[in-house]
Design a protein around this motif. Structure first.
Motif, PDB file in Angstrom:
ATOM      1  N   GLN A   1       0.802  -1.224   0.000  1.00 30.67           N
ATOM      2  CA  GLN A   1       0.000   0.000   0.000  1.00 30.67           C
ATOM      3  C   GLN A   1       0.838   1.280   0.000  1.00 30.67           C
ATOM      4  N   ALA A   2       1.959   1.277   0.743  1.00 35.05           N
ATOM      5  CA  ALA A   2       2.759   2.510   0.828  1.00 35.05           C
ATOM      6  C   ALA A   2       3.511   2.793  -0.473  1.00 35.05           C
ATOM      7  N   LEU A   3       3.434   1.879  -1.432  1.00 37.36           N
ATOM      8  CA  LEU A   3       4.114   2.088  -2.720  1.00 37.36           C
ATOM      9  C   LEU A   3       3.180   2.663  -3.781  1.00 37.36           C
ATOM     10  N   GLU A   4       1.993   3.109  -3.356  1.00 38.83           N
ATOM     11  CA  GLU A   4       1.038   3.689  -4.295  1.00 38.83           C
ATOM     12  C   GLU A   4       1.701   4.814  -5.109  1.00 38.83           C
ATOM     13  N   SER A   5       1.491   4.763  -6.412  1.00 43.64           N
ATOM     14  CA  SER A   5       1.993   5.806  -7.336  1.00 43.64           C
ATOM     15  C   SER A   5       3.514   5.823  -7.515  1.00 43.64           C
TER      16      SER A   5
ATOM     17  N   TRP B   1       7.067  -3.333 -15.806  1.00 44.97           N
ATOM     18  CA  TRP B   1       6.495  -3.054 -14.489  1.00 44.97           C
ATOM     19  C   TRP B   1       6.896  -4.151 -13.489  1.00 44.97           C
ATOM     20  N   VAL B   2       6.715  -5.406 -13.868  1.00 43.80           N
ATOM     21  CA  VAL B   2       6.997  -6.500 -12.923  1.00 43.80           C
ATOM     22  C   VAL B   2       8.504  -6.580 -12.634  1.00 43.80           C
ATOM     23  N   ARG B   3       9.311  -6.233 -13.609  1.00 46.24           N
ATOM     24  CA  ARG B   3      10.763  -6.195 -13.412  1.00 46.24           C
ATOM     25  C   ARG B   3      11.108  -5.120 -12.374  1.00 46.24           C
ATOM     26  N   ASP B   4      10.459  -3.940 -12.474  1.00 43.50           N
ATOM     27  CA  ASP B   4      10.705  -2.864 -11.512  1.00 43.50           C
ATOM     28  C   ASP B   4      10.190  -3.211 -10.118  1.00 43.50           C
ATOM     29  N   VAL B   5       9.083  -3.960 -10.049  1.00 41.13           N
ATOM     30  CA  VAL B   5       8.558  -4.372  -8.740  1.00 41.13           C
ATOM     31  C   VAL B   5       9.595  -5.245  -8.031  1.00 41.13           C
ATOM     32  N   VAL B   6      10.184  -6.180  -8.762  1.00 43.14           N
ATOM     33  CA  VAL B   6      11.183  -7.082  -8.177  1.00 43.14           C
ATOM     34  C   VAL B   6      12.376  -6.269  -7.669  1.00 43.14           C
TER      35      VAL B   6
ATOM     36  N   ASP C   1      -6.185  -5.879  -6.660  1.00 39.61           N
ATOM     37  CA  ASP C   1      -4.755  -6.117  -6.778  1.00 39.61           C
ATOM     38  C   ASP C   1      -4.045  -5.056  -5.944  1.00 39.61           C
ATOM     39  N   SER C   2      -2.745  -4.831  -6.164  1.00 41.33           N
ATOM     40  CA  SER C   2      -1.989  -4.014  -5.208  1.00 41.33           C
ATOM     41  C   SER C   2      -1.991  -2.527  -5.586  1.00 41.33           C
ATOM     42  N   ALA C   3      -1.537  -1.695  -4.647  1.00 41.96           N
ATOM     43  CA  ALA C   3      -1.436  -0.245  -4.880  1.00 41.96           C
ATOM     44  C   ALA C   3      -0.375   0.095  -5.921  1.00 41.96           C
ATOM     45  N   LEU C   4       0.430  -0.879  -6.319  1.00 39.09           N
ATOM     46  CA  LEU C   4       1.409  -0.634  -7.387  1.00 39.09           C
ATOM     47  C   LEU C   4       0.744  -0.615  -8.762  1.00 39.09           C
ATOM     48  N   SER C   5      -0.502  -1.116  -8.832  1.00 44.01           N
ATOM     49  CA  SER C   5      -1.203  -1.085 -10.122  1.00 44.01           C
ATOM     50  C   SER C   5      -2.657  -0.636  -9.984  1.00 44.01           C
TER      51      SER C   5
ATOM     52  N   VAL D   1      -6.182   8.021  13.047  1.00 45.77           N
ATOM     53  CA  VAL D   1      -4.787   7.847  13.418  1.00 45.77           C
ATOM     54  C   VAL D   1      -3.991   7.365  12.214  1.00 45.77           C
ATOM     55  N   ASN D   2      -4.605   6.473  11.457  1.00 49.00           N
ATOM     56  CA  ASN D   2      -3.890   5.885  10.337  1.00 49.00           C
ATOM     57  C   ASN D   2      -3.755   6.839   9.157  1.00 49.00           C
ATOM     58  N   ALA D   3      -4.571   7.868   9.108  1.00 45.76           N
ATOM     59  CA  ALA D   3      -4.404   8.876   8.062  1.00 45.76           C
ATOM     60  C   ALA D   3      -3.065   9.580   8.262  1.00 45.76           C
ATOM     61  N   ARG D   4      -2.688   9.837   9.536  1.00 42.99           N
ATOM     62  CA  ARG D   4      -1.378  10.442   9.815  1.00 42.99           C
ATOM     63  C   ARG D   4      -0.266   9.462   9.454  1.00 42.99           C
ATOM     64  N   LEU D   5      -0.480   8.197   9.784  1.00 50.92           N
ATOM     65  CA  LEU D   5       0.500   7.166   9.450  1.00 50.92           C
ATOM     66  C   LEU D   5       0.731   7.129   7.947  1.00 50.92           C
ATOM     67  N   GLN D   6      -0.361   7.269   7.207  1.00 49.13           N
ATOM     68  CA  GLN D   6      -0.275   7.213   5.745  1.00 49.13           C
ATOM     69  C   GLN D   6       0.654   8.301   5.211  1.00 49.13           C
ATOM     70  N   SER D   7       0.491   9.559   5.660  1.00 49.36           N
ATOM     71  CA  SER D   7       1.319  10.623   5.101  1.00 49.36           C
ATOM     72  C   SER D   7       2.785  10.415   5.493  1.00 49.36           C
ATOM     73  N   ALA D   8       3.046   9.906   6.696  1.00 51.83           N
ATOM     74  CA  ALA D   8       4.431   9.645   7.121  1.00 51.83           C
ATOM     75  C   ALA D   8       5.063   8.573   6.239  1.00 51.83           C
ATOM     76  N   LEU D   9       4.316   7.534   5.968  1.00 57.81           N
ATOM     77  CA  LEU D   9       4.866   6.434   5.170  1.00 57.81           C
ATOM     78  C   LEU D   9       5.113   6.837   3.728  1.00 57.81           C
ATOM     79  N   VAL D  10       4.202   7.627   3.194  1.00 58.28           N
ATOM     80  CA  VAL D  10       4.369   8.050   1.805  1.00 58.28           C
ATOM     81  C   VAL D  10       5.685   8.823   1.660  1.00 58.28           C
ATOM     82  N   THR D  11       5.998   9.664   2.652  1.00 53.06           N
ATOM     83  CA  THR D  11       7.256  10.416   2.625  1.00 53.06           C
ATOM     84  C   THR D  11       8.463   9.464   2.632  1.00 53.06           C
ATOM     85  N   VAL D  12       8.425   8.482   3.519  1.00 54.65           N
ATOM     86  CA  VAL D  12       9.537   7.525   3.625  1.00 54.65           C
ATOM     87  C   VAL D  12       9.747   6.797   2.301  1.00 54.65           C
TER      88      VAL D  12
END
Ligand SMILES: [Zn+2]
Length: 408
Positions: free
Chosen positions: A60-64, A74-79, A298-302, A390-401
Protein backbone atom coordinates in the motif's frame (compact mmCIF):
# COMPACT_ATOMS: atom_id res chain seq x y z
CA UNK A 1 -30.54 4.45 15.83
CA UNK A 2 -32.39 5.41 12.67
CA UNK A 3 -30.51 5.92 9.40
CA UNK A 4 -32.23 7.29 6.34
CA UNK A 5 -31.03 6.17 2.89
CA UNK A 6 -31.97 7.87 -0.36
CA UNK A 7 -31.00 4.60 -2.03
CA UNK A 8 -30.49 1.29 -0.20
CA UNK A 9 -28.71 -1.40 -2.24
CA UNK A 10 -29.26 -5.02 -1.19
CA UNK A 11 -26.52 -7.66 -1.48
CA UNK A 12 -28.19 -8.95 -4.65
CA UNK A 13 -27.98 -5.50 -6.28
CA UNK A 14 -31.68 -4.57 -5.91
CA UNK A 15 -32.44 -0.94 -5.11
CA UNK A 16 -34.86 0.43 -2.55
CA UNK A 17 -35.51 4.18 -2.66
CA UNK A 18 -36.15 6.48 0.30
CA UNK A 19 -36.10 4.09 3.25
CA UNK A 20 -35.12 4.28 6.92
CA UNK A 21 -33.17 1.50 8.67
CA UNK A 22 -33.61 1.02 12.38
CA UNK A 23 -30.56 -0.39 14.16
CA UNK A 24 -31.06 -1.90 17.61
CA UNK A 25 -28.32 -3.56 19.68
CA UNK A 26 -25.98 -3.55 16.67
CA UNK A 27 -28.44 -5.31 14.38
CA UNK A 28 -30.79 -4.12 11.66
CA UNK A 29 -34.23 -4.50 13.18
CA UNK A 30 -36.41 -3.05 10.47
CA UNK A 31 -36.39 -1.26 7.13
CA UNK A 32 -39.26 1.18 6.70
CA UNK A 33 -40.38 3.24 3.72
CA UNK A 34 -39.84 7.01 3.83
CA UNK A 35 -38.14 9.31 6.28
CA UNK A 36 -38.89 8.52 9.89
CA UNK A 37 -38.88 11.36 12.40
CA UNK A 38 -35.79 11.18 14.59
CA UNK A 39 -33.37 9.76 12.01
CA UNK A 40 -29.79 10.07 13.30
CA UNK A 41 -28.37 10.72 9.85
CA UNK A 42 -29.39 10.82 6.24
CA UNK A 43 -27.18 9.39 3.47
CA UNK A 44 -27.48 9.41 -0.32
CA UNK A 45 -26.67 5.68 -0.61
CA UNK A 46 -26.31 2.79 1.83
CA UNK A 47 -24.74 -0.50 0.72
CA UNK A 48 -23.56 -3.75 2.32
CA UNK A 49 -19.83 -3.91 3.09
CA UNK A 50 -17.64 -5.32 0.35
CA UNK A 51 -15.31 -8.22 -0.33
CA UNK A 52 -11.98 -7.55 -2.05
CA UNK A 53 -11.40 -10.60 -4.23
CA UNK A 54 -7.66 -10.00 -4.51
CA UNK A 55 -5.31 -7.64 -2.66
CA UNK A 56 -1.66 -7.27 -1.64
CA UNK A 57 -2.00 -5.04 1.44
CA UNK A 58 1.78 -5.03 1.98
CA UNK A 59 2.29 -2.83 -1.13
CA UNK A 60 0.00 0.00 0.00
CA UNK A 61 2.76 2.51 0.83
CA UNK A 62 4.11 2.09 -2.72
CA UNK A 63 1.04 3.69 -4.30
CA UNK A 64 1.99 5.81 -7.34
CA UNK A 65 5.70 4.86 -7.09
CA UNK A 66 5.63 3.14 -10.51
CA UNK A 67 4.04 4.65 -13.63
CA UNK A 68 1.44 2.94 -15.80
CA UNK A 69 3.26 0.78 -18.34
CA UNK A 70 3.31 -2.54 -20.14
CA UNK A 71 3.40 -5.53 -17.80
CA UNK A 72 6.95 -6.83 -18.25
CA UNK A 73 8.92 -3.65 -17.38
CA UNK A 74 6.50 -3.05 -14.49
CA UNK A 75 7.00 -6.50 -12.92
CA UNK A 76 10.76 -6.20 -13.41
CA UNK A 77 10.70 -2.86 -11.51
CA UNK A 78 8.56 -4.37 -8.74
CA UNK A 79 11.18 -7.08 -8.18
CA UNK A 80 13.99 -4.47 -8.06
CA UNK A 81 12.01 -2.21 -5.72
CA UNK A 82 11.27 -5.06 -3.31
CA UNK A 83 14.95 -5.89 -2.92
CA UNK A 84 15.68 -2.36 -1.65
CA UNK A 85 13.09 -2.25 1.12
CA UNK A 86 13.75 -3.42 4.71
CA UNK A 87 11.44 -5.81 6.67
CA UNK A 88 10.17 -2.95 8.83
CA UNK A 89 8.82 -1.25 5.72
CA UNK A 90 6.61 -4.25 4.94
CA UNK A 91 5.13 -4.24 8.42
CA UNK A 92 4.01 -0.60 8.25
CA UNK A 93 2.94 -0.84 4.63
CA UNK A 94 0.75 -3.87 5.43
CA UNK A 95 -0.80 -1.98 8.34
CA UNK A 96 -1.54 0.87 5.98
CA UNK A 97 -3.01 -1.48 3.36
CA UNK A 98 -5.36 -3.24 5.77
CA UNK A 99 -6.50 0.13 7.12
CA UNK A 100 -7.10 1.43 3.61
CA UNK A 101 -9.39 -1.51 2.79
CA UNK A 102 -11.38 -0.98 6.00
CA UNK A 103 -11.75 2.73 5.19
CA UNK A 104 -13.08 1.89 1.74
CA UNK A 105 -15.78 -0.38 3.20
CA UNK A 106 -14.32 -3.86 2.72
CA UNK A 107 -15.28 -6.39 5.37
CA UNK A 108 -13.07 -9.14 3.93
CA UNK A 109 -10.32 -9.79 1.43
CA UNK A 110 -8.28 -12.51 -0.27
CA UNK A 111 -4.82 -11.09 0.43
CA UNK A 112 -1.48 -12.32 -0.93
CA UNK A 113 1.49 -11.76 1.36
CA UNK A 114 5.17 -12.34 0.74
CA UNK A 115 6.42 -10.69 3.94
CA UNK A 116 3.94 -12.57 6.12
CA UNK A 117 2.69 -9.64 8.24
CA UNK A 118 -0.86 -9.59 6.87
CA UNK A 119 -2.52 -12.43 8.87
CA UNK A 120 -1.77 -10.86 12.27
CA UNK A 121 -2.70 -7.34 11.13
CA UNK A 122 -5.93 -8.52 9.48
CA UNK A 123 -6.89 -10.34 12.69
CA UNK A 124 -5.97 -7.35 14.88
CA UNK A 125 -8.04 -4.88 12.82
CA UNK A 126 -10.85 -7.39 12.16
CA UNK A 127 -10.56 -7.53 8.39
CA UNK A 128 -11.92 -10.98 7.57
CA UNK A 129 -10.89 -13.27 4.73
CA UNK A 130 -7.94 -15.44 3.75
CA UNK A 131 -4.24 -14.62 3.62
CA UNK A 132 -2.35 -16.54 0.93
CA UNK A 133 1.38 -16.90 1.72
CA UNK A 134 3.40 -16.46 -1.46
CA UNK A 135 5.79 -19.09 -2.75
CA UNK A 136 7.83 -18.42 -5.87
CA UNK A 137 11.21 -18.90 -7.46
CA UNK A 138 12.57 -20.25 -10.72
CA UNK A 139 15.22 -22.53 -9.24
CA UNK A 140 14.22 -25.95 -7.95
CA UNK A 141 17.63 -26.21 -6.31
CA UNK A 142 17.70 -22.87 -4.44
CA UNK A 143 14.06 -21.75 -4.12
CA UNK A 144 12.22 -25.02 -3.53
CA UNK A 145 13.48 -25.68 0.04
CA UNK A 146 12.45 -22.16 1.12
CA UNK A 147 9.00 -22.62 -0.44
CA UNK A 148 8.63 -26.03 1.20
CA UNK A 149 9.15 -24.47 4.60
CA UNK A 150 6.49 -21.81 3.83
CA UNK A 151 4.08 -24.63 2.85
CA UNK A 152 4.97 -26.50 6.07
CA UNK A 153 4.20 -23.33 8.05
CA UNK A 154 0.80 -22.89 6.37
CA UNK A 155 -0.14 -26.55 6.96
CA UNK A 156 0.80 -26.27 10.66
CA UNK A 157 -0.80 -22.85 11.18
CA UNK A 158 -3.54 -22.14 13.64
CA UNK A 159 -3.95 -18.39 13.12
CA UNK A 160 -7.16 -16.38 13.50
CA UNK A 161 -6.88 -15.38 9.83
CA UNK A 162 -7.05 -18.59 7.77
CA UNK A 163 -3.96 -19.11 5.62
CA UNK A 164 -3.66 -20.27 2.03
CA UNK A 165 -0.77 -20.76 -0.38
CA UNK A 166 -0.05 -18.52 -3.39
CA UNK A 167 2.34 -19.96 -5.95
CA UNK A 168 2.75 -16.55 -7.53
CA UNK A 169 2.51 -17.09 -11.31
CA UNK A 170 3.79 -19.32 -14.08
CA UNK A 171 6.57 -16.89 -15.05
CA UNK A 172 7.90 -16.62 -11.47
CA UNK A 173 7.43 -20.15 -10.11
CA UNK A 174 9.10 -23.34 -11.36
CA UNK A 175 7.13 -26.53 -11.96
CA UNK A 176 8.64 -28.38 -8.98
CA UNK A 177 7.28 -25.71 -6.58
CA UNK A 178 3.90 -25.75 -8.35
CA UNK A 179 3.83 -29.56 -8.02
CA UNK A 180 4.65 -29.32 -4.31
CA UNK A 181 1.65 -27.05 -3.84
CA UNK A 182 -0.65 -29.36 -5.84
CA UNK A 183 0.54 -32.48 -3.99
CA UNK A 184 0.76 -31.13 -0.47
CA UNK A 185 -2.02 -28.52 -0.15
CA UNK A 186 -4.57 -30.85 1.49
CA UNK A 187 -7.68 -28.68 2.00
CA UNK A 188 -5.75 -25.40 2.07
CA UNK A 189 -6.96 -22.64 -0.30
CA UNK A 190 -4.63 -21.78 -3.18
CA UNK A 191 -4.39 -18.52 -5.17
CA UNK A 192 -2.50 -18.05 -8.48
CA UNK A 193 -2.03 -15.12 -10.86
CA UNK A 194 -2.92 -16.61 -14.21
CA UNK A 195 -3.03 -15.45 -17.86
CA UNK A 196 -2.77 -11.77 -16.93
CA UNK A 197 -0.66 -10.01 -19.56
CA UNK A 198 0.08 -10.17 -23.29
CA UNK A 199 3.71 -10.99 -22.35
CA UNK A 200 2.58 -13.98 -20.24
CA UNK A 201 0.41 -15.14 -23.13
CA UNK A 202 3.35 -14.85 -25.54
CA UNK A 203 5.45 -17.11 -23.31
CA UNK A 204 2.68 -19.62 -22.49
CA UNK A 205 1.13 -20.10 -25.91
CA UNK A 206 3.99 -19.25 -28.28
CA UNK A 207 7.27 -19.70 -26.33
CA UNK A 208 8.49 -16.19 -27.20
CA UNK A 209 8.40 -12.61 -25.89
CA UNK A 210 10.26 -10.93 -23.01
CA UNK A 211 9.80 -13.74 -20.47
CA UNK A 212 11.26 -16.37 -22.85
CA UNK A 213 14.14 -13.97 -23.61
CA UNK A 214 14.74 -13.34 -19.89
CA UNK A 215 15.03 -17.09 -19.14
CA UNK A 216 17.44 -17.53 -22.02
CA UNK A 217 19.57 -14.57 -20.93
CA UNK A 218 19.80 -15.94 -17.40
CA UNK A 219 20.40 -19.53 -18.54
CA UNK A 220 17.19 -20.75 -16.86
CA UNK A 221 15.38 -23.73 -18.37
CA UNK A 222 11.65 -22.93 -18.26
CA UNK A 223 9.78 -24.74 -21.04
CA UNK A 224 6.68 -23.02 -22.40
CA UNK A 225 3.51 -25.05 -21.71
CA UNK A 226 2.39 -24.29 -25.31
CA UNK A 227 -1.06 -23.61 -23.89
CA UNK A 228 -2.72 -21.05 -21.63
CA UNK A 229 -1.29 -21.06 -18.08
CA UNK A 230 -4.67 -22.14 -16.69
CA UNK A 231 -4.57 -25.34 -18.76
CA UNK A 232 -1.05 -26.04 -17.54
CA UNK A 233 -2.18 -25.59 -13.92
CA UNK A 234 -5.23 -27.78 -14.52
CA UNK A 235 -3.04 -30.59 -15.90
CA UNK A 236 -0.97 -30.36 -12.69
CA UNK A 237 -4.09 -30.79 -10.55
CA UNK A 238 -3.96 -27.25 -9.16
CA UNK A 239 -7.54 -26.32 -10.06
CA UNK A 240 -10.14 -27.22 -7.45
CA UNK A 241 -13.18 -25.52 -5.91
CA UNK A 242 -10.73 -24.12 -3.34
CA UNK A 243 -8.48 -22.44 -5.92
CA UNK A 244 -8.66 -18.71 -6.66
CA UNK A 245 -7.50 -17.78 -10.17
CA UNK A 246 -6.53 -14.12 -10.44
CA UNK A 247 -7.00 -12.21 -13.74
CA UNK A 248 -7.66 -14.54 -16.71
CA UNK A 249 -7.36 -11.57 -19.10
CA UNK A 250 -6.24 -13.66 -22.09
CA UNK A 251 -8.70 -16.53 -21.69
CA UNK A 252 -10.72 -17.84 -24.63
CA UNK A 253 -14.00 -19.78 -24.39
CA UNK A 254 -12.15 -23.11 -23.92
CA UNK A 255 -10.19 -21.73 -20.97
CA UNK A 256 -13.40 -20.47 -19.33
CA UNK A 257 -14.93 -23.95 -19.84
CA UNK A 258 -11.92 -25.54 -18.04
CA UNK A 259 -12.41 -23.18 -15.11
CA UNK A 260 -16.16 -23.82 -15.04
CA UNK A 261 -15.62 -27.61 -15.00
CA UNK A 262 -13.31 -27.41 -11.97
CA UNK A 263 -15.52 -24.94 -10.05
CA UNK A 264 -12.45 -22.79 -9.34
CA UNK A 265 -13.20 -19.16 -8.41
CA UNK A 266 -11.96 -16.22 -10.51
CA UNK A 267 -10.84 -12.83 -9.17
CA UNK A 268 -11.10 -9.99 -11.68
CA UNK A 269 -9.09 -6.78 -11.11
CA UNK A 270 -10.17 -4.30 -13.81
CA UNK A 271 -8.33 -1.18 -12.64
CA UNK A 272 -5.04 -3.06 -12.34
CA UNK A 273 -5.55 -4.64 -15.77
CA UNK A 274 -6.03 -1.23 -17.33
CA UNK A 275 -2.98 0.26 -15.53
CA UNK A 276 -0.77 -2.56 -16.88
CA UNK A 277 -2.16 -2.44 -20.42
CA UNK A 278 -3.77 -5.88 -20.11
CA UNK A 279 -7.13 -6.86 -21.58
CA UNK A 280 -10.35 -6.90 -19.54
CA UNK A 281 -11.11 -10.59 -18.81
CA UNK A 282 -14.06 -12.26 -20.62
CA UNK A 283 -16.55 -11.21 -17.93
CA UNK A 284 -19.66 -11.80 -20.05
CA UNK A 285 -18.53 -15.36 -20.70
CA UNK A 286 -17.77 -15.94 -16.97
CA UNK A 287 -21.27 -14.63 -16.19
CA UNK A 288 -22.99 -16.71 -18.88
CA UNK A 289 -21.18 -19.92 -17.91
CA UNK A 290 -21.91 -19.46 -14.20
CA UNK A 291 -18.26 -19.28 -13.12
CA UNK A 292 -17.84 -18.19 -9.49
CA UNK A 293 -16.39 -14.70 -9.70
CA UNK A 294 -15.17 -12.08 -7.23
CA UNK A 295 -13.83 -8.60 -7.93
CA UNK A 296 -10.56 -7.31 -6.52
CA UNK A 297 -8.17 -4.40 -6.59
CA UNK A 298 -4.75 -6.12 -6.78
CA UNK A 299 -1.99 -4.01 -5.21
CA UNK A 300 -1.44 -0.25 -4.88
CA UNK A 301 1.41 -0.63 -7.39
CA UNK A 302 -1.20 -1.08 -10.12
CA UNK A 303 -4.47 0.14 -8.54
CA UNK A 304 -4.72 3.59 -7.02
CA UNK A 305 -8.29 4.12 -5.91
CA UNK A 306 -8.92 0.85 -3.95
CA UNK A 307 -12.60 1.85 -4.22
CA UNK A 308 -14.98 -1.06 -4.84
CA UNK A 309 -17.12 1.42 -6.77
CA UNK A 310 -14.33 2.11 -9.23
CA UNK A 311 -13.79 -1.58 -9.96
CA UNK A 312 -17.53 -2.10 -10.50
CA UNK A 313 -17.85 0.96 -12.72
CA UNK A 314 -15.15 -0.31 -15.08
CA UNK A 315 -16.83 -3.71 -15.39
CA UNK A 316 -20.39 -2.38 -15.71
CA UNK A 317 -19.21 -0.20 -18.60
CA UNK A 318 -18.47 -3.36 -20.62
CA UNK A 319 -22.16 -4.33 -20.85
CA UNK A 320 -25.42 -2.42 -20.46
CA UNK A 321 -27.52 -5.39 -19.29
CA UNK A 322 -29.15 -4.77 -15.87
CA UNK A 323 -28.89 -8.44 -14.77
CA UNK A 324 -25.19 -8.33 -15.63
CA UNK A 325 -24.78 -5.19 -13.48
CA UNK A 326 -26.46 -6.95 -10.56
CA UNK A 327 -24.12 -9.94 -11.01
CA UNK A 328 -21.14 -7.57 -10.88
CA UNK A 329 -22.46 -6.07 -7.64
CA UNK A 330 -23.02 -9.54 -6.15
CA UNK A 331 -19.44 -10.44 -7.10
CA UNK A 332 -18.11 -7.43 -5.17
CA UNK A 333 -20.29 -8.02 -2.12
CA UNK A 334 -18.81 -10.81 -0.20
CA UNK A 335 -19.24 -14.48 -0.64
CA UNK A 336 -18.35 -14.76 3.04
CA UNK A 337 -20.15 -12.06 4.96
CA UNK A 338 -23.23 -11.90 2.72
CA UNK A 339 -24.63 -8.83 4.38
CA UNK A 340 -28.04 -8.63 2.81
CA UNK A 341 -30.34 -6.47 4.86
CA UNK A 342 -32.25 -9.47 6.09
CA UNK A 343 -34.39 -8.03 8.83
CA UNK A 344 -35.90 -11.44 9.61
CA UNK A 345 -32.61 -12.98 10.79
CA UNK A 346 -31.38 -9.69 12.32
CA UNK A 347 -27.85 -9.68 10.91
CA UNK A 348 -25.17 -7.41 12.41
CA UNK A 349 -25.59 -3.87 11.14
CA UNK A 350 -22.43 -3.76 8.97
CA UNK A 351 -22.80 -1.34 6.08
CA UNK A 352 -21.28 1.54 4.14
CA UNK A 353 -23.07 4.88 4.05
CA UNK A 354 -22.15 7.32 1.27
CA UNK A 355 -22.89 11.02 0.82
CA UNK A 356 -23.98 12.33 4.23
CA UNK A 357 -26.80 14.81 3.80
CA UNK A 358 -26.66 14.61 0.01
CA UNK A 359 -29.71 13.90 -2.13
CA UNK A 360 -29.18 11.66 -5.14
CA UNK A 361 -31.50 11.59 -8.11
CA UNK A 362 -33.18 8.26 -8.73
CA UNK A 363 -31.25 6.05 -11.09
CA UNK A 364 -30.44 2.47 -11.96
CA UNK A 365 -27.70 0.44 -10.26
CA UNK A 366 -24.85 1.39 -12.60
CA UNK A 367 -25.89 5.07 -12.45
CA UNK A 368 -25.77 5.00 -8.64
CA UNK A 369 -22.36 3.24 -8.62
CA UNK A 370 -21.07 5.77 -11.14
CA UNK A 371 -21.82 8.66 -8.78
CA UNK A 372 -19.96 7.05 -5.85
CA UNK A 373 -16.61 6.42 -7.52
CA UNK A 374 -14.78 9.17 -5.64
CA UNK A 375 -16.66 8.83 -2.35
CA UNK A 376 -15.22 7.28 0.79
CA UNK A 377 -18.02 5.88 2.96
CA UNK A 378 -18.82 6.19 6.61
CA UNK A 379 -18.37 2.57 7.66
CA UNK A 380 -20.70 1.14 10.29
CA UNK A 381 -19.82 -2.16 11.96
CA UNK A 382 -22.31 -3.69 14.36
CA UNK A 383 -24.12 -0.36 14.28
CA UNK A 384 -21.03 1.64 15.39
CA UNK A 385 -19.34 4.09 13.03
CA UNK A 386 -15.66 3.17 12.60
CA UNK A 387 -13.03 5.89 12.32
CA UNK A 388 -9.43 5.46 11.19
CA UNK A 389 -8.01 8.97 11.75
CA UNK A 390 -4.79 7.85 13.42
CA UNK A 391 -3.89 5.89 10.34
CA UNK A 392 -4.40 8.88 8.06
CA UNK A 393 -1.38 10.44 9.81
CA UNK A 394 0.50 7.17 9.45
CA UNK A 395 -0.27 7.21 5.75
CA UNK A 396 1.32 10.62 5.10
CA UNK A 397 4.43 9.65 7.12
CA UNK A 398 4.87 6.43 5.17
CA UNK A 399 4.37 8.05 1.80
CA UNK A 400 7.26 10.42 2.63
CA UNK A 401 9.54 7.52 3.62
CA UNK A 402 8.77 5.54 0.50
CA UNK A 403 9.31 8.50 -1.82
CA UNK A 404 12.72 9.11 -0.23
CA UNK A 405 13.67 5.44 -0.63
CA UNK A 406 12.59 5.36 -4.24
CA UNK A 407 14.63 8.45 -5.12
CA UNK A 408 17.97 6.90 -4.09
ZN1 LIG B 1 -1.91 -9.71 -7.51
Amino acid sequence: MLIHAGVLIDADGKLQHDVTMSVVDGKIEDIMPGTTKGSSTSYAVVTPMFHNGHSHCEYQALESVLPSSAFFPWVRDVVRLKLRLPPKFWFYSTLLGVTKLLQQGYASTGDCSDSGFAPAIMAALELKGVCYREVNGLSAEYDRPRCQSVIDGVLRSDTLTPLGIAPHAIYSTCDSILEDVANRRQSVPVCIHVDESPEEEQFCRFANGPFAEMYERRGIVRPSPQSSAVRHFDAMGLLTANTLLVHGCTWDEDDVAVVQATDACVAICPESNRFLQCRIPPVKSLHDQGVRTVIGTDSALSCHSMSPMHQMKLLMATNSNVDFHRWIFQSQVTPMNGNAYDVVSGLPADFCAFGKGVTLERGDLSGVIDKLVDCVPDVYRSGQMMTYDVNARLQSALVTVVKELSLH
